[in-house]
Scaffold this active site. Structure first.
Site, PDB file in Angstrom:
ATOM      1  N   HIS A   1       0.857  -1.176   0.000  1.00 31.44           N
ATOM      2  CA  HIS A   1       0.000   0.000   0.000  1.00 31.44           C
ATOM      3  C   HIS A   1       0.898   1.233   0.000  1.00 31.44           C
ATOM      4  O   HIS A   1       2.127   1.134   0.076  1.00 31.44           O
ATOM      5  CB  HIS A   1      -0.939  -0.001   1.203  1.00 31.44           C
ATOM      6  CG  HIS A   1      -2.151  -0.873   1.021  1.00 31.44           C
ATOM      7  ND1 HIS A   1      -3.105  -0.617   0.069  1.00 31.44           N
ATOM      8  CD2 HIS A   1      -2.546  -2.001   1.669  1.00 31.44           C
ATOM      9  CE1 HIS A   1      -4.052  -1.533   0.134  1.00 31.44           C
ATOM     10  NE2 HIS A   1      -3.741  -2.399   1.091  1.00 31.44           N
TER      11      HIS A   1
ATOM     12  N   ASP B   1      -0.270   6.905  -3.682  1.00 36.52           N
ATOM     13  CA  ASP B   1      -1.483   6.588  -4.432  1.00 36.52           C
ATOM     14  C   ASP B   1      -1.880   7.698  -5.400  1.00 36.52           C
ATOM     15  O   ASP B   1      -2.238   7.436  -6.550  1.00 36.52           O
ATOM     16  CB  ASP B   1      -2.652   6.349  -3.472  1.00 36.52           C
ATOM     17  CG  ASP B   1      -2.541   5.019  -2.744  1.00 36.52           C
ATOM     18  OD1 ASP B   1      -1.654   4.221  -3.087  1.00 36.52           O
ATOM     19  OD2 ASP B   1      -3.347   4.786  -1.825  1.00 36.52           O
TER      20      ASP B   1
END
Length: 268
Positions: free
Chosen positions: A16, A46
């Site tokens: 992540h 992200d």
């Protein structure tokens, strides 16, 4: 777009944003000197190094296609995107004038004039007074005598100056400091909570946020003069458009029922 890229030993590894920043050497540079690294939500991996750079890559590939008439595959790794975002800091680190110790440099909390401070009511304010003219206004607003203070860029005095500024800022509320610096060019701004930001006068004047279905959303950016973007619908909840999307991808009713029945996809 993927976390680590389409090849290499980590190509199939799970991860992540926080892991991508860690592997990119970005996370190690964020946070106070006396604490662990601090992850900046999932903004850098992200979104910044991921989504924004992917959109740029798509635009670049489409532009190139108009010249060559050929398509190409985009391999956008969020780890590499995060590392790219840190290019401006990586160079100075290798040249020796940006240390690898967190919280000791100009932009990472080391400088007293580029920092955040708590106010008497538990709020926070920010200063970014790097240039001398702005720094002079910062001192003026704080009521500090510049003649008695060390040179702005004397790193040895930065810790003491941070304490001095912190003590002074803690004597007033956030809004009192806003009023104090209203007519000074000190690169000052109150630290707003996310739900406060839409009501800031600057955002209100520019229409930076729009109301969609009773919720604030950021208006499309960047702004285009001839073909401005617009928000056409409110946010969706998971499963809201499952059948619509499956149909657009070529799944007929029978196939949709099969996927829903087996729990491959969900609908709400």
């Amino acid at each position: 777009m993927s976390g680590f890229g389409q090849d290499g030993p980590l190509a199939q590894a799970a991860g992540h944003d926080i892991n991508y920043l860690a592997a990119a050497g970005v996370l190690g540079a964020l946070g106070p000197a006396d604490g662990p690294p601090v992850h900046p939500l999932n903004l850098v991996g992200d979104f910044g190094g991921g989504g924004v750079l992917l959109a740029f890559a798509i635009a670049a590939a489409l532009l190139e296609r108009t010249r060559s008439g050929e398509g190409q595959v985009i391999d956008s790794a969020m780890t590499e995107g995060a590392a790219y975002v840190m290019t401006a800091n990586l160079g100075p680190m290798q040249m020796g004038w940006w240390t690898t110790a967190r919280g000791t440099n100009l932009l990472d909390g080391g400088a007293h004039f580029y920092n955040t401070y708590e106010t008497s009511d538990g709020g926070f304010v920010s200063f970014g007074a790097i240039e001398p003219a702005f720094y002079a206004d910062m001192l003026k607003g704080l009521g500090l005598d510049g003649d008695e203070l060390p040179d702005q860029n004397d790193l040895a005095h930065w810790p003491a100056m941070r304490r001095k500024v912190a003590d002074r800022v803690r004597t007033r509320t956030r809004e009192e400091w806003v009023a104090t610096f209203a007519d000074l060019d000190a690169c000052f701004a109150p630290v707003l909570q996310p739900l406060e930001a839409p009501n800031h006068p600057q955002h209100v004047a520019r229409g930076a946020y729009v109301d969609v279905g009773g919720l604030h959303q950021v208006a499309p950016v960047p702004r285009l003069s001839r073909t401005p973007g617009m928000v056409v619908r409110s946010g969706s909840h998971p499963g809201q458009h499952t059948r619509e999307m499956l149909g657009s991808w070529g799944f007929d009713e029978v196939a949709q029922e099969d996927l829903l029945g087996r729990g491959v996809v969900q609908q709400s």
